[in-house]
Scaffold this active site. Structure first.
Site, PDB file in Angstrom:
ATOM      1  N   HIS A   7      -5.904   1.050   3.000  1.00 54.08           N
ATOM      2  CA  HIS A   7      -4.654   1.337   3.710  1.00 54.08           C
ATOM      3  C   HIS A   7      -4.227   2.797   3.569  1.00 54.08           C
ATOM      4  CE1 HIS A   7      -3.223  -2.313   5.478  1.00 54.08           C
ATOM      5  NE2 HIS A   7      -3.158  -2.996   4.353  1.00 54.08           N
ATOM      6  N   HIS A  16      -8.502  -3.353  -0.719  1.00 54.20           N
ATOM      7  CA  HIS A  16      -7.666  -3.556   0.470  1.00 54.20           C
ATOM      8  C   HIS A  16      -6.564  -2.497   0.532  1.00 54.20           C
ATOM      9  CE1 HIS A  16      -5.779  -6.358   3.498  1.00 54.20           C
ATOM     10  NE2 HIS A  16      -4.722  -5.636   3.155  1.00 54.20           N
ATOM     11  N   GLU A  17      -5.856  -2.318  -0.577  1.00 58.77           N
ATOM     12  CA  GLU A  17      -4.728  -1.377  -0.574  1.00 58.77           C
ATOM     13  C   GLU A  17      -5.204   0.071  -0.497  1.00 58.77           C
ATOM     14  OE1 GLU A  17      -2.844  -4.753  -0.476  1.00 58.77           O
ATOM     15  OE2 GLU A  17      -1.972  -2.795  -0.068  1.00 58.77           O
ATOM     16  N   GLU A  58       0.782  -1.229   0.000  1.00 67.84           N
ATOM     17  CA  GLU A  58       0.000   0.000   0.000  1.00 67.84           C
ATOM     18  C   GLU A  58       0.813   1.278   0.000  1.00 67.84           C
ATOM     19  OE1 GLU A  58       0.342  -1.342   4.415  1.00 67.84           O
ATOM     20  OE2 GLU A  58       0.073  -2.275   2.453  1.00 67.84           O
TER      21      GLU A  58
END
Length: 1020
Positions: free
Chosen positions: A370, A366-367, A333
């Site tokens: 982050h 998901h990233e 990330e």
């Protein structure tokens, strides 16, 4: 009606995966136990600070940096000539720092760099003033703790200083730190690039630095590189300067304050796609595969901006994504420059599967999560890594569901996160969410299923408890308060608490912190035991820690939010009725009639299992037989998963769990079938190759017959939903494994038509099942076609799927020839595999079924081949293969083959490894005669006998069909049935897997579990 399957020679080992891609606070539950409404305490005790809290573990604090100085700003310059595959790089770094305690030593991190010079200056007018040279400094390294100590010629009093260092290093080749990657261009030329992976402790491989997450600083980066290459980093390009005749220096804007592990830069000849402030970089021959990643990135960033109330561009002006050919994790990330392995970013509609697209979408989500949870606010120390990964795991599904409403992404969360987490977290060796670490190895080990899946599950539970509006307000308060700083868990709790003050969300006197401490400082999770008094309507609930394989008395206490529904009031979608169990046991007064079922934990939002008295299990079972949709699909999945694990742990009679699973004859939805897949795969792995296996196949056949008849397995409709595609893959895999003639003939026909050019290419969404089971009866021409297709593909996800499919072959000679290609031998030319693909070939063969295991054993028995195997693939790959063979050993004949292999390998297998292999195999042999095995065998025998009574009489001639060929036998007393979609065939079972990765860092498993070839009919 179910067909009776009589089977003799069967082989498959199934592998379940999900995926993919692991200081303690001594805090108790609460100082004084509050009174909770709706439950009376039966425990006679009070939860205290000591009860059930995991002990603090000793860590070696010498790995931590001293606190005498802290960084303010890094001015980093690097030079690389990676365009000509030069592995050495040089650099300089000027570190503005604050000395907070008088010292002559500035201690930082370094791994493998060689210093050329170093000097220190004072900054009497602060970081914007001119430096005053103090002098050159001496430096010494400690390779154990990865420290470098710069010793000043004078004592440095508290104040601001500038340390300037020149250094050089080598690009790594293990996908860590500042490392080299490569790809093959369309003209066959190998092109090189330099890239980074700094989390968790590898920024120190690129430049000397304060490499701890809480020591944030700003960065200005400049990179000198070839004119033919482009450099990118976290921030936008500021300017460029051409130097020499073929080199250029690219300068980047100054970053916000950030942790060293989030710094990133890539030097490559990649091309980009652009949409506003977002860009996607890919190798030139994958340019057309970046479209979906760009689209998804734009959508996901927008919903996260709106949801969290802190727009991304408040702190960062751009967000790039780049697909790296060689990448160890799923993605990283880095703030403003997210790096991915290619399979997690590239999507080609012509060859990529629905699972591949889902993996790309969830990884991006998901990233992107982050960028707030981890980048804007970072953990003060790795102890709190769940503050990063737990939120990212939750939002990889939640944000994606918001970005693509109606696409059913959220429906994947329970099976891929909650249930998977519980399977791992039920082990005795698990750890709490808060857990200290010091060494790089210990820190790396924290990136596990506790940090990702358990933490995401616990956060999802709290989201439901607090309500979405309060949840969002609390997160905004937390992120605003800790922006550009480090954080600990208590600061998150304070932010969430601020959003609910005075609203009566929690019981009087109970805080978010009190609740969360019981989940973050406690290892494992609870099982909620529910015992009904059918005369009075009262329910006794109690809690204890759940272990997967045992029932252990314990004093653990969690604050458990619970709710329940019953038959006459099945309001599964209401979440404003949570009550709390904060003691070992309590009595609940209800008016639920004795003849109605009761189900706790609506939609499984609570991170715990639920066990009932046997009569309530019977009521639930009967209700689902009468109307399979009478209980919410996520609770049906929960009930299957809980019943299976409760039985394995000794808390529930296995026969009760298996009787409950018989309702699956009527089940039509993805979530319950995915939960069932876990249980059925376990039983399949245990029974394959034993005398009891044929009864298990009768059981599975009875469960899948009806649902299979409703599905189309050889075509994909534009109207097929995501969950329908998952369901089709799960059921068709079992059906082909069970030997359904319809399934085997369709898969074989599709493969043959594509290979011969008489039909279209198989649709990507059904390709993994089609190619695998088509390969069972494939001729050499079809095997060679699929092999060439794999070798010609430049899409790494497609290549992986094709490697797995080739491993499904039932021809040992094909498989052994396939193995030789992984070694680069037998062809006289270089085989175009990546290193991880060579290992994947081995994995595909032993996962393909017993035929593959036997082929691998025969291959390794050859001394010359095993020497080449170890030379090319390493001893660790050999050990992994041996472990896989041992775990797939289920009978005496297979044990003899394992022992012969161990003997043949001689000194390549040490005595301890040999003993471990034999112990693993013997445990498999012993299991069937143990308590669990006998219980299972007894149930299956009874089920098979009952099935036989309802089976039609057999004709004298039995047709056994495997793929497109038919063999006719006339035994003296052959038995067959002809109802349903197929006639009787013998086979072995393969099950589907979930590819996680969602978590984005989570390491990856095989997409399909492959079966054996030999077809026999049991002769009477």
């Amino acid at each position: 009606m179910v067909r009776l399957l009589l089977l003799v020679s069967l082989g498959l080992c199934c592998l379940l995966a999900s995926a993919d891609r692991p200081p303690y606070k001594s805090s108790g539950i609460y100082e004084e136990e509050p009174q909770l409404p709706g439950a009376s305490d039966l425990s006679g005790g009070v939860a205290s600070d000591e009860i059930g809290v995991a002990p603090a573990q000793a860590v070696d604090e010498r790995y931590r940096l001293p606190t005498t100085s802290i960084p303010i700003h890094y001015d980093l310059h690097l030079r690389t000539e990676i365009h000509r595959n030069e592995r050495t790089f040089t650099g300089t770094v000027g570190i503005q720092l604050q000395v907070v305690q008088a010292t002559d030593k500035l201690v930082m991190h370094n791994r493998g760099l060689v210093m050329s010079s170093a000097k220190v200056s004072s900054l009497p007018n602060g970081v914007t003033g001119a430096p005053t040279l103090i002098g050159d400094v001496q430096y010494s390294t400690d390779t154990t703790f990865e420290h470098i100590t710069f010793t000043s010629p004078t004592i440095l009093q508290p104040g601001t200083y500038l340390l300037e260092v020149a250094f050089q290093g080598r690009l790594a080749t293990n996908d860590d730190g500042f490392y080299v990657s490569s790809y093959v261009a369309d003209n066959g030329e190998r092109r090189y690039l330099a890239t980074t992976q700094f989390e968790s402790t590898s920024a120190r491989m690129a430049f000397p630095c304060y490499d701890e997450p809480g020591l944030k600083a700003t960065f200005t980066v400049s990179i000198t590189h070839s004119l033919s290459y482009k450099a990118i980093s976290n921030m936008p390009q500021k300017t460029t300067t051409d130097i020499e005749t073929d080199m250029r220096t690219t300068f980047f804007e100054k970053t916000p304050a950030m942790s060293t592990y989030l710094l990133a830069f890539v030097v490559s000849d990649f091309q980009l796609r652009l949409s506003g402030a977002q860009r996607v970089y890919v190798r030139p021959n994958a340019f057309n595969e970046a479209t979906f990643a760009l689209e998804a990135g734009v959508k996901i960033l927008k919903v996260l901006d709106d949801h969290l109330g802190i727009p991304y561009d408040t702190y960062m002006p751009k967000l790039d994504q780049i697909a790296i050919p060689d990448f160890a994790a799923g993605a990283m990330e880095n703030w403003g420059l997210v790096t991915y392995r290619e399979q997690a970013l590239l999507f080609n509609p012509a060859v990529s599967t629905y699972r591949g697209k889902t993996n790309v979408a969830t990884t991006i989500a998901h990233e992107y999560a982050h960028q707030w949870f981890g980048n804007l606010v970072s953990p003060e120390w790795w102890e709190y890594i769940w503050l990063n990964e737990g939120f990212a795991t939750l939002y990889e599904f939640y944000a994606l569901d918001m970005a693509y409403p109606g696409q059913e992404y959220w429906e994947l969360f329970n099976q891929q996160v909650i249930q998977y987490a519980m399977g791992q977290d039920g082990q005795a060796s698990t750890r709490p969410m808060n857990w200290n670490a010091a060494t790089p190895g210990e820190i790396s080990a924290l990136f596990d299923r506790v940090a990702y899946d358990k933490s995401g599950s616990v956060l999802n539970m709290m989201r439901h408890v607090l309500g979405d509006d309060n949840w969002k307000a609390g997160l905004k308060a937390y992120l605003t308060d800790r922006a550009l700083q480090g954080a600990v868990d208590e600061q998150l709790y304070a932010g969430l608490q601020s959003a609910i003050e005075g609203k009566g969300v929690l019981p009087n006197g109970v805080t978010v912190a009190q609740i969360m401490r019981t989940w973050t400082n406690e290892a494992g999770y609870p099982v909620l035991n529910v015992r009904r008094s059918y005369d009075t309507g009262d329910v006794i609930i109690s809690q204890e820690r759940f272990y997967n394989d045992r029932k252990v008395p314990n004093t653990n206490i969690w604050m458990i939010p619970y709710n329940y529904v019953h038959q006459a009031k099945a309001d599964f979608n209401e979440f404003d009725d949570f009550q709390w169990l904060a003691t070992k046991a309590a009595r609940i007064e209800t008016t639920v009639p004795a003849n109605e079922w009761i189900v706790f934990n609506k939609q499984q939002v609570g991170y715990y299992r639920v066990n009932y008295d046997e009569h309530n299990w019977e009521l639930i079972t009967n209700a689902l037989h009468e109307n399979w949709a009478s209980i919410h699909r996520l609770n049906r999945a929960q009930l299957i998963d809980d019943a299976y694990w409760l039985a394995r742990s000794g808390r529930l009679d296995l026969r009760v769990a298996l009787r409950f699973m018989t309702y699956l004859r009527n089940e039509r939805e993805y979530a319950p079938w995915t939960a069932a897949n876990v249980a059925l795969t376990y039983f399949n792995n245990r029974l394959r190759g034993t005398a009891e296996y044929h009864n298990f196949l009768i059981f599975v056949d009875a469960l899948i017959e009806d649902i299979y008849s409703l599905l189309t397995i050889d075509a994909v409709s534009p109207d097929d939903t995501l969950l329908h595609k998952y369901l089709v893959q799960t059921i068709s895999t079992w059906a082909c494994s069970m030997g359904y003639t319809d399934c085997l003939m369709k898969t074989a026909a599709l493969l043959k038509a594509e290979a011969s050019g008489t039909g279209p290419a198989v649709h990507p969404d059904i390709a993994s099942v089609t190619y695998c089971y088509g390969m069972r009866s494939a001729l050499e021409s079809e095997f060679q076609y699929l092999y060439r297709k794999m070798m010609n593909s430049k899409n790494l996800a497609e290549r992986t799927m094709l490697i797995d499919s080739l491993g499904c072959s039932n021809n040992k000679e094909f498989l052994k020839a396939f193995l030789t290609t992984a070694l680069g031998s037998g062809t006289g030319v270089e085989i175009n595999y990546r290193a991880d693909e060579r290992r994947r070939v081995v994995q595909a063969i032993y996962s393909g079924g017993r035929t593959g295991v036997d082929a691998l054993i025969e291959f390794l028995m050859d001394p010359a081949l095993v020497n080449e195997f170890v030379s090319t693939l390493s001893t660790s790959t050999l050990n992994s293969a041996l472990s896989a063979i041992a775990s797939r050993t289920n009978n005496v004949e297979e044990m003899n083959k394992l022992n012969a292999l161990i003997t043949a390998l001689g000194s390549r297998v040490n005595s301890q490894t040999a003993a471990n292999l034999r112990t693993t195999a013997q445990a498999n042999l012993d299991w069937v005669n143990g308590f669990e095995g006998l219980m299972l065998s007894n149930f299956l025998a009874e089920f098979a006998a009952e099935t036989l009574l309802t089976t039609t009489a057999a004709p004298e001639t039995t047709t056994v069909t495997a793929g497109p060929t038919t063999t006719t036998t006339t035994p003296s007393s052959a038995v067959t049935t002809t109802t349903g979609p197929t006639s009787v065939t013998t086979t072995v079972v393969q099950t589907t897997t979930e590819e996680d990765d969602g978590a984005a860092t989570i390491g990856l498993s095989i997409a399909a579990l492959l079966v054996s070839i030999t077809v026999h009919l049991l002769m009477g």
